[in-house]
Design a protein around this motif. Structure first.
Motif: not given
Ligand SMILES: [Zn+2]
Ligand SMILES: [Zn+2]
Ligand SMILES: [Zn+2]
Ligand SMILES: [Zn+2]
Ligand SMILES: [Zn+2]
Ligand SMILES: [Zn+2]
Ligand SMILES: [Zn+2]
Length: 1796
Positions: A1158-1163, A1222-1227
């Protein structure tokens, strides 16, 4: 430079003359001279200018510095041979060395130690035995003394001062250490040591000493720049001059350096060196040449520095003058040395020095030196101060004479010192503001230090006062004979000239200059303190007379302070400018101890006390004579009483906080009360001069002012007033301010009608009208809300004041208590707030002049100690039995303290199932003089006030009443009841009982507002619903009332029988009855709690529903940490019988389960796939030297080829991660936002973040962990195709070499653009050299692979990103290998199992790192990776086409294994035959590297002496090891020693290879996602077999070699033939031995003072034997550095950095751990901009660290804490700690870490 060299030629010409010179002959000539002085002067005139100061002394680095040193040595030698030796011959009459030895032998050494302290040297003072805290011992004496087992204090010396060992007056007991214990022949002190010398020597030394001393004094005090004293003119006068620069304390380093560069045209380095020397020695020549040349430099300097301030002092001096001054200093040092040999000579020198000159009074040589002190430069002062200490102060007779002389000159010396414009300013820790002056870092600490709190004066002669004034007998003598006390005070008063019209001090509009002078004046107070520090044990009439004279002078001083800085309430507008208040308070603070000491002195003699009291009283009445003038008295009446008082309102008229006269009188009053006179003949006391109302007037005003400030009435007066009120109550001032005001009110009240007293109090509080008429009260209720609130607060404050006046009896003299009780009470009340550390308690208690609080004597009686853990500190907890002494209205509580303490008390009582009333504790009885105070409690006015408040409580309406008021009234009632109970208990008949409170409160009230009696009101309040909180207290009161009634009945009915029920008796009954009630309440409370809990959980559910993902994720995280072990261990448990392997074709299929993260930024949830959206892990990459086995090696630069790692592991790249995904894009979006924010921030607030965005740093969005890159998450590797046959090693090597040959050919073709030469080698079937494998990853995943590769490349090589560089993939592999090795070491040393014990974030990090590095070849150019593989393999399998392959002793085999396994994939991808699997190649590579490693181990370990013989017949392993070793010996032609013990060899191999195998197991485990075997999940036995089988290796490792001899033997041969092997084994290089021992931080001594001592003898490596100001120890390598100083700045990457930062670049690749020894502080530094302080691993006995060494308690090493720091380092966690520390401290002043 050449010209200068030529100029310097004369010395060599002189050298010939040196050789012909005979000291003996010269001495012989002198011996028969008629005028010795003339001859000696002639000699000096001739030689001195030819020896000293021959040309420019250029400061600077390198060759020049060396040249300068050589020059110095030459000077030194010539000076000894030509100048001093003849004097020694003359003095001794024989060869000097034997003559001196003879003298020393005959000398009876002094039993004084007299060791003069170096700056920073530890000093010890015994808190039990030292006469005062200025008495100190050197370390050596301390260790040999009885005091080391006592309670002692350790400080570091500021330089100067000497060891007091052997001085009987300095120590109450144990004055001698073992070394200085006097021998049985104790004639020493009586006999004159001069008598032991031969008479002719006495005569000779007399004349030599006087000539030389006079010469030195003349020269040092000489003020002509161009001329010499008579008799010293040189025969031939040269024409050379010096431009001499002197230090001052106005100009900064920067200014001086800049100016010098301009003026003398030198480099910056030279300028820095000049500046440093000027600062150190006080002067330095900056130019040498003819007059014009020097004059020119002078004018530039003066012009450049005169703009804002006085210019720097510069003189152009003739070189011969400078030369003679140089020799003068040498002569003084020589005198100091000579007298060390003989006490007789010492005394002669003293005589000579103190002999009156022809000019009479004050004309001795010593006088001349002293009186010219402020005119001399620092270096000269230092040397002659030393001499004074070695001579006069070491001689018992002359110490006295000198002291008198010193005291005589005192006033003038002080005045000179005051006018000296040298300024010292405290600065913060950064060098940029460091002034052109002495150290500043230590200043604050030193300032707190009693001994050295006059730090300013360390270079002034006045500083010697401590050596004399603190010797009790001397101090007494000086006081009596020289009237020293009066002199000091008068000098002090003289220097504070600013007065107002009434003659009071006025500090308003003080200029900086005056403020500075004021600072200097304060050092006088220090001297006064020295004089008064030990109280006299017996008084002579003379002493009484002089002391009282001193008191007169002191009262004069206090009169100037009485009423200073008055304030007037500001109405309407705010004040425009904050008035100056600090100066006055500084003065008060400094004088606090003096005031206390004068009281203490007075208390030791009744006559003195009474006289002092009279003097104080008359001084006060003079001050207050004008108080009542011109004011109409007003008449007040209340409750049937009336009194006259002034018309005065605090809220409208002037009021001052400074009332030192009143307060001194209060102090003396208390002392009087303790005397016998007070109890027997009080009428003889001089109490009558002032009426009690006058006595209380000013203190009362001050207290009312505080109340009004609390009530918010003075808001418009600004912070200056708030600060004053704060300090008034603060522990530093309160003893002589607030406390004494309360005492004065107590004294006044005890002499007045209590009703009158209270009416005056009411009137001063401006509350009289409220209690005098009911209507008025009503009117106010309707009035302004603010006014009502103000009045409420004032009423509360007034009630509190009354509680204090009646209740505070813990001062000996007010109550019948001992000082012990007073301290104990303070401690009880501090600990009632919360458990406290020792230092907190010390801070909360007032210190006396000896820095003692009395805490130690008391603390164990009331508290228990709780030890600290690895963090935190030890705490004291109040033992519960002391709770009953708790007083809610303790006078030293602030309001915040009070409410905290109340809460803690109530909580505790509830827990114990008791009622929550906090009744007043039983008070101690009052002293007779204060006896009538109790009547306040039962007087009519107070009853009226109580009645009024209770009445309001019964019918509360509006805002005119508060619960606090009620609480205070209840407290007062309680106090009265306790008083009555005590009287009843202690008296036998009713007649004794004057107290009849019960009777009074049962009467209906007389005050206009009350309707019922106080008791009736209380009864009606008992059940009032709005007073639930106070119910327990009211109940307690009513029970008391009924108890007392019973007691009274009993006493009245049966007065002869006293059946005292005891205080506990009746209360017990109360408790029982109340229990049921409390139970009911507790039940109700429980129900209430349950209801609240239910509501909470409902809310929680709701919240979880709303934030589902978040919770899921954090739950998963929790599980992950446990599952990491569980997941991997479960399969192995099932297959425990099946052997599990992690490498080779036999390895089981990887765990093919899907990875969901799970991405910590967008969940969002996401599966990890090669072709999916890239997922990344926040990571931190750093260079590391933690594993380095060769710290001396110069770290390789950025142009190195990293393909092979040296086995010394000198520099690695470490990767860590917090495990957040994280997703690379989110990061990327997040990081862009961070960048943007940073850009905006930088405009406002340049720099100063914990992370460096420009270097790609950021904080993990979830845990704020410092990160600088991300690792991509990749899918598991596929399981191997089990259908393919595993080829043998031989076949594989053959195929591979064919493939390599084909690649070579292809590469050649590529490089020569297709023009193929030579024969094409045969290409193995299915091997396509230009095959392009399909891309295994999506573009987003590939991009992330590149991102991380670039980070390791950039950090590892310190270069800019370059995707084309062939080294990029190597660095990616490198961080994988290094990180695994680092973790393997940690697991090993902590004895944790290899698998399953890592925290999940490390587990995640390693697995993603391994999978990443196995795939990073896909983004690199294929040819590059192929070449790498070819190069790596060539190290093992010789390849004629590869050059410069290192020998196997220079290769770290684990790195080789990892690199070759990872690079092989790219070669294998070209093989499209489908007949091989990559896994079998891995296995072959492992075999090969393992064999190479074993060879490496055998080669490197056997050069050691092998001594152990094992008899038992060898096992198979041992035999095979021997075989291998023998074949190595043949290959190497006997370079290796013969070893017959196979057991020994096998032991070496097994131990050496284990770390490699463990690291390999970790590597393949993560690479192939294979479950580990059960045996490796637990620590301990069976590891070897499990490890080998997991790695698919035979457990007899030698089989690897034995079974493939045919293939391996030629390889081994070629390894041994490598020239590097021979060279290294013959001692041509560093041999790393296996297993490599783990690095640890250096060992630290158990006792901290050992470190301090070590540091104090450490000298700056750059400035020629100078002491370092901030010696700092590198904890990694043990190197001592001269930190935070200009002298040791080094240029790193074009920027000057301090010694610590510079050191990190050589020792720790940019990261360092240090111990700042003087500060007792650990320093972490990372890079040039980041750093933090960390608690040191040293604790005192109270479990506390002492950062800054402020407290001086002995410190001892806490191994647990040190281990914690070491772990932090070895885990590579230091950078993260720095990040967190900086994040937490962003508001603080930035520290320039790079300057440390
Ligand atoms: Zn994400
Ligand atoms: Zn000593
Ligand atoms: Zn000693
Ligand atoms: Zn002692
Ligand atoms: Zn994190
Ligand atoms: Zn170091
Ligand atoms: Zn230095």
């Amino acid at each position: 430079m050449a010209a200068a060299e030529a100029d310097r030629d004369p010395p060599s010409a002189l050298r010939a003359e040196f050789l012909n010179f005979s000291a003996k002959d010269t001495a012989a000539v002198w011996a028969s001279a008629s005028d010795l002085q003339q001859d000696v002067y002639h000699h000096l005139a001739l030689y001195v200018p030819r020896i000293f100061c021959l040309g420019p002394n250029v400061g600077g680095a390198g060759a020049e510095q060396r040249e300068e040193q050589r020059e110095e040595q030459r000077e030194e030698l010539a000076c000894q041979l030509l100048l001093l030796a003849p004097l020694e011959w003359l003095l001794l009459g024989e060869e000097p060395s034997s003559g001196l030895a003879g003298l020393q032998e005959k000398n009876q050494p002094s039993h004084l130690c007299g060791h003069v302290f170096r700056v920073g040297e530890p000093t010890y003072s015994c808190r039990e035995c030292a006469a005062d805290p200025t008495c100190v011992l050197c370390m050596q004496c301390f260790l040999g003394s009885v005091h080391k087992d006592h309670r002692y204090r350790m400080t570091t010396s500021g330089g100067g001062g000497f060891c007091d060992c052997g001085d009987a007056e300095a120590w109450k007991k144990g004055p001698y250490c073992q070394k200085h214990t006097p021998k049985e022949s104790s004639r020493y002190s009586e006999e004159d040591p001069v008598a032991q010398l031969p008479p002719e020597m006495v005569a000779r030394s007399c004349s030599i000493f006087s000539i030389l001393l006079k010469y030195a004094v003349d020269m040092l005090t000489w003020d002509q720049e161009d001329q010499l004293p008579a008799g010293l003119q040189p025969p031939e006068r040269g024409d050379t001059y010096y431009c001499m620069l002197f230090n001052d304390e106005v100009h900064t380093y920067e200014q001086v350096i800049y100016t010098l560069q301009k003026a003398v045209n030198c480099s910056q380095k030279e300028a820095v060196s000049f500046a440093t020397t000027v600062d150190r020695d006080g002067r330095k020549s900056v130019r040498y040449g003819d007059f014009q040349f020097c004059e020119q430099a002078k004018s530039v300097i003066v012009r450049n520095t005169s703009r804002q301030s006085k210019p720097l002092r510069v003189q152009v001096m003739h070189s011969s003058v400078v030369a003679h001054q140089c020799f003068a200093l040498k002569a003084l040092s020589w005198l100091g040395q000579i007298i060390q040999y003989s006490d007789g000579l010492r005394r002669i020198l003293c005589q000579v020095g103190l002999q009156k000159g022809p000019e009479g009074e004050n004309s001795s040589l010593v006088d001349r030196l002293m009186l010219n002190d402020s005119k001399m430069w620092k270096g000269a002062r230092n040397i002659y101060h030393q001499l004074l200490m070695n001579s006069l102060l070491m001689d018992l007779k002359y110490k006295k004479v000198f002291a008198i002389q010193f005291a005589k000159n005192y006033r003038r010396l002080q005045t000179d010192f005051m006018e000296d414009d040298h300024e010292r300013v405290v600065s913060v820790t950064s060098l940029s503001v460091q002034l052109f002056t002495v150290p500043t870092m230590n200043y604050e600490r030193l300032q707190n230090d009693y001994v050295k709190d006059d730090h300013d004066r360390e270079f002034s002669i006045t500083d010697l006062s401590v050596q004399m004034f603190t010797v009790p007998s001397l101090a007494r003598m000086l006081m009596v004979e020289e009237n020293l006390m009066t002199t000091i005070i008068r000098t002090f008063v003289d220097h504070l000239r600013h007065r107002d019209l009434q003659g009071r001090f006025q500090f308003d509009r003080y200029t900086a200059q005056q403020a500075f002078k004021f600072g200097r004046v304060q050092s006088l107070i220090g001297d006064l303190k020295y004089v008064l520090i030990s109280r006299p044990t017996e008084w002579s009439d003379q002493l009484r007379l002089k002391f009282l004279e001193g008191v007169d002078a002191f009262l004069e001083l206090l009169r100037c302070m009485q009423g200073m800085d008055p304030v007037v309430r500001q109405v309407g507008q705010h004040i425009e400018m904050e008035p100056e208040w600090e100066a006055a308070f500084t003065l008060q603070m400094k004088l606090t101890h003096i005031i206390s000491m004068i009281q203490e002195w007075s208390s030791t003699d009744e006559r003195v006390l009474i006289e002092a009291y009279k003097k104080c009283l008359s001084a006060l009445s003079q001050c207050q004579s004008g108080l009542a003038d011109g004011e109409q008295p007003i008449s007040l009446s209340l409750a049937g009483h009336s009194v006259d008082t002034f018309r005065y309102q605090v809220s409208q008229d002037k009021v001052s906080i400074h009332l030192p006269l009143c307060r001194l009188l209060a102090g003396l009053h208390v002392l009087l009360s303790r005397t016998e006179v007070a109890s027997k003949f009080p009428e003889q006391l001089p109490l009558g001069e002032l009426s009690p109302p006058l006595l209380i007037e000013l203190p009362l005003r001050c207290l009312v002012l505080c109340a009004q400030v609390h009530a918010g009435m003075w808001r418009r007066n600004g912070f200056s007033l708030i600060n004053q009120i704060y300090y008034y109550h603060n522990v530093k001032c309160r003893v002589e301010m607030f406390d004494k005001d309360i005492i004065m009110l107590q004294a006044g009240a005890s002499m007045m009608d209590p009703n009158h007293f209270l009416m005056i109090v009411l009137s001063r509080f401006e509350l009289f009208h409220i209690f005098s008429s009911a209507d008025c009260r009503k009117r106010y209720r309707e009035a302004n809300k603010d006014v009502v609130q103000q009045n409420n607060t004032l009423i509360e404050e007034m009630l509190h004041l009354i509680i204090m006046v009646v209740g505070e009896r813990f001062v000996s003299g007010v109550g019948q208590v001992e000082p012990f009780d007073e301290v104990r009470r303070e401690i009880i009340h501090q600990l009632s707030i919360r458990p406290m550390a020792h230092s907190e308690l010390v801070k909360a208690l007032p210190e006396n002049g000896n820095k003692e609080t009395g805490l130690e004597r008391v603390i164990d009686t009331v508290a228990s100690f709780r030890k600290p853990g690895v963090t935190g500190r030890g705490l004291y907890e109040l033992r519960p039995e002391w709770n009953k002494h708790f007083n809610l209205y303790f006078h030293h509580y602030s309001r915040a303290d009070q409410s905290k303490a109340e809460e803690a008390q109530r909580k505790q009582r509830r827990q114990n199932g008791e009622d929550t009333a906090c009744p007043p504790p039983p008070p101690p009885p009052l002293c007779p003089l204060f006896g009538s105070l109790v009547n306040l409690l039962q007087c009519d006015v107070l009853l009226a006030v109580e009645g009024a408040v209770l009445q309001w409580a019964v019918e509360p309406s509006g805002g005119g009443w508060t619960e606090s008021m009620l609480q205070r009234v209840l407290h007062l009632v309680g106090m009265a009841l306790l008083e009555e109970q005590q009287q009843l208990e202690n008296s036998s008949t009713e007649d004794d009982i004057s107290f009849n409170y019960i009777c009074k409160i049962t009467r209906p009230g007389e005050a206009p507002s009350t309707s019922g009696s106080v008791l009736a009101l209380l009864e009606s309040l008992q059940n009032a619903p709005h007073l639930e909180v106070h119910k327990d207290m009211i109940t307690w009161i009513l029970k008391m009332v009924s108890n007392i009634k019973t007691m009274r009945e009993r006493t009245s009915s049966n007065s002869s029988v006293t059946v005292s029920p005891g205080p506990g008796g009746p209360e017990e009954v109360v408790r029982d009855k109340d229990k049921a009630e409390r139970k009911r309440k507790a039940e109700m409370a429980r129900l209430r709690r349950e209801k609240i809990m239910a509501q909470m959980s409902e809310m929680q559910k709701h919240f979880i529903n709303e934030n589902k993902e978040l919770f899921q994720q954090s739950l998963e995280e929790l599980e992950a940490s446990t599952s990491a072990a569980a997941e991997t261990s479960s399969p192995s448990l099932d297959q425990s019988s099946v052997s599990q392997v992690c490498v080779g074709p036999r390895r089981p299929g990887g765990v093919e389960h899907r990875q969901l993260v799970t991405c910590i930024l967008c969940q969002e949830e996401q599966e990890v796939k090669g072709h999916g959206r890239a997922m990344v892990l926040a990571a931190f990459v750093q260079r590391s030297t933690v594993l380095s086995k060769n710290r001396r090696r110069v770290l390789p630069g950025s142009d190195r080829d990293p393909l092979f790692m040296n086995p010394d592991l000198a520099l690695g790249i470490h990767t860590a991660s917090c495990g957040h995904i994280m997703h690379a894009t989110c990061w990327q979006r997040y990081f862009e936002a961070v960048q943007l924010k940073e850009q905006r921030r930088q405009q406002r607030l340049r720099g100063h973040t914990s992370y460096d965005v420009e270097n790609g740093e950021f904080l993990c969005p979830l845990c704020e962990c410092l990160s600088n890159t991300v690792i991509p998450l990749l899918p598991h590797t596929h399981s191997p195709d089990h259908s393919v046959i595993h080829t043998s090693l031989e076949t594989w090597l053959k195929t591979t070499s064919q493939q390599i040959a084909a690649l070579h050919a292809a590469h050649r073709k590529q490089e020569s653009e297709g023009a193929a030469e030579g024969v094409e080698p045969p290409v193995p079937e299915g091997f396509i050299v230009d095959f392009v494998p399909p891309k295994p990853f999506s573009s987003s995943v590939s991009e992330m692979i590149t991102t991380f590769s670039m980070s390791t490349y950039k950090v590892g090589l310190k270069v800019n990103p370059n995707e084309q560089d062939h080294r990029v993939p190597v660095l990616s592999w490198s961080t994988c290998a290094y990180t695994i090795q680092a973790i393997e070491r940690l697991l090993m040393d902590e004895e944790k199992p290899l698998f399953g014990s890592l925290p999940c974030r490390q587990d995640d990090c390693l697995s993603s790192l391994c999978r990443f590095s196995s795939s990073c070849w896909t983004v690199a150019p294929p040819t590059t990776v192929h070449k790498h593989f070819i190069g790596l393999l060539a190290a093992l399998v010789p390849d004629s086409q590869v050059e410069n392959t290192p020998c196997i002793l220079d290769i770290d085999m684990f790195h080789l294994l990892v690199y070759s396994v990872l690079s092989y994939s790219s070669v294998h991808s070209l093989d499209q035959s489908g007949r091989s699997v990559v896994d079998s190649a891995h296995l072959h590579l492992l075999h090969l590297v393992t064999v190479a490693h074993m060879v490496q181990i055998l080669l490197s370990s056997t050069t050691e002496e092998v001594c152990m013989e094992q008899d038992s017949g060898g096992s198979e392993e041992e035999e095979l090891t021997c075989q291998l070793y023998d074949s190595l010996r043949t290959h190497l032609d006997g370079v290796l020693p013969e070893v017959s013990s196979g057991w020994q060899l096998w032991r070496c191999v097994k131990a050496g290879v284990t770390p490699f195998l463990r690291a390999a197991a970790l590597f393949f485990h993560y690479l192939n996602s294979t479950a580990p075997p059960a045996d490796l999940l637990v620590p301990g036995v069976g590891q070897w077999e499990a490890l080998c089988s997991y790695l698919s290796l035979p457990s007899n490792l030698l089989q690897l070699h034995h079974s493939h001899r045919a293939v391996l033997e030629p390889l081994i041969h070629s390894w041994c033939r490598h020239p590097g092997v021979h060279q290294t084994l013959r001692g041509g290089g560093v041999i790393v031995r296996f297993p490599r021992e783990s690095n640890r931080l250096i060992e630290l001594p158990e006792d901290y003072s050992v470190l301090i001592n070590q540091a104090s003898s450490f000298t700056c490596p750059r400035s020629g034997g100078d002491k370092s100001r901030a010696p700092t120890l590198c904890l990694v390598c043990g190197c001592m550095l001269c930190s935070q100083s200009y002298c040791c700045q080094t240029e790193v990457d074009g920027e000057d950095v301090g010694a610590c930062t510079a050191h990190t670049f050589t020792c720790g690749a940019g990261l360092g751990l240090f111990l700042r020894v003087r500060e007792s502080q650990v320093l972490f530094v990372a890079g040039k901009t980041k750093g933090c302080f960390y608690p040191p691993p040293y604790l005192d006995d109270y479990g506390e660290t002492d950062q800054g060494l402020k407290r001086g308690n002995p410190l001892h090493l806490c191994p647990d804490r040190y281990r914690k720091i070491e772990r932090l380092w070895r885990q590579h966690g230091v950078a993260e700690v720095i990040g967190h520390a900086q994040e937490a401290n962003q508001t603080l002043v930035a520290i320039d870490w790079q300057h440390l």
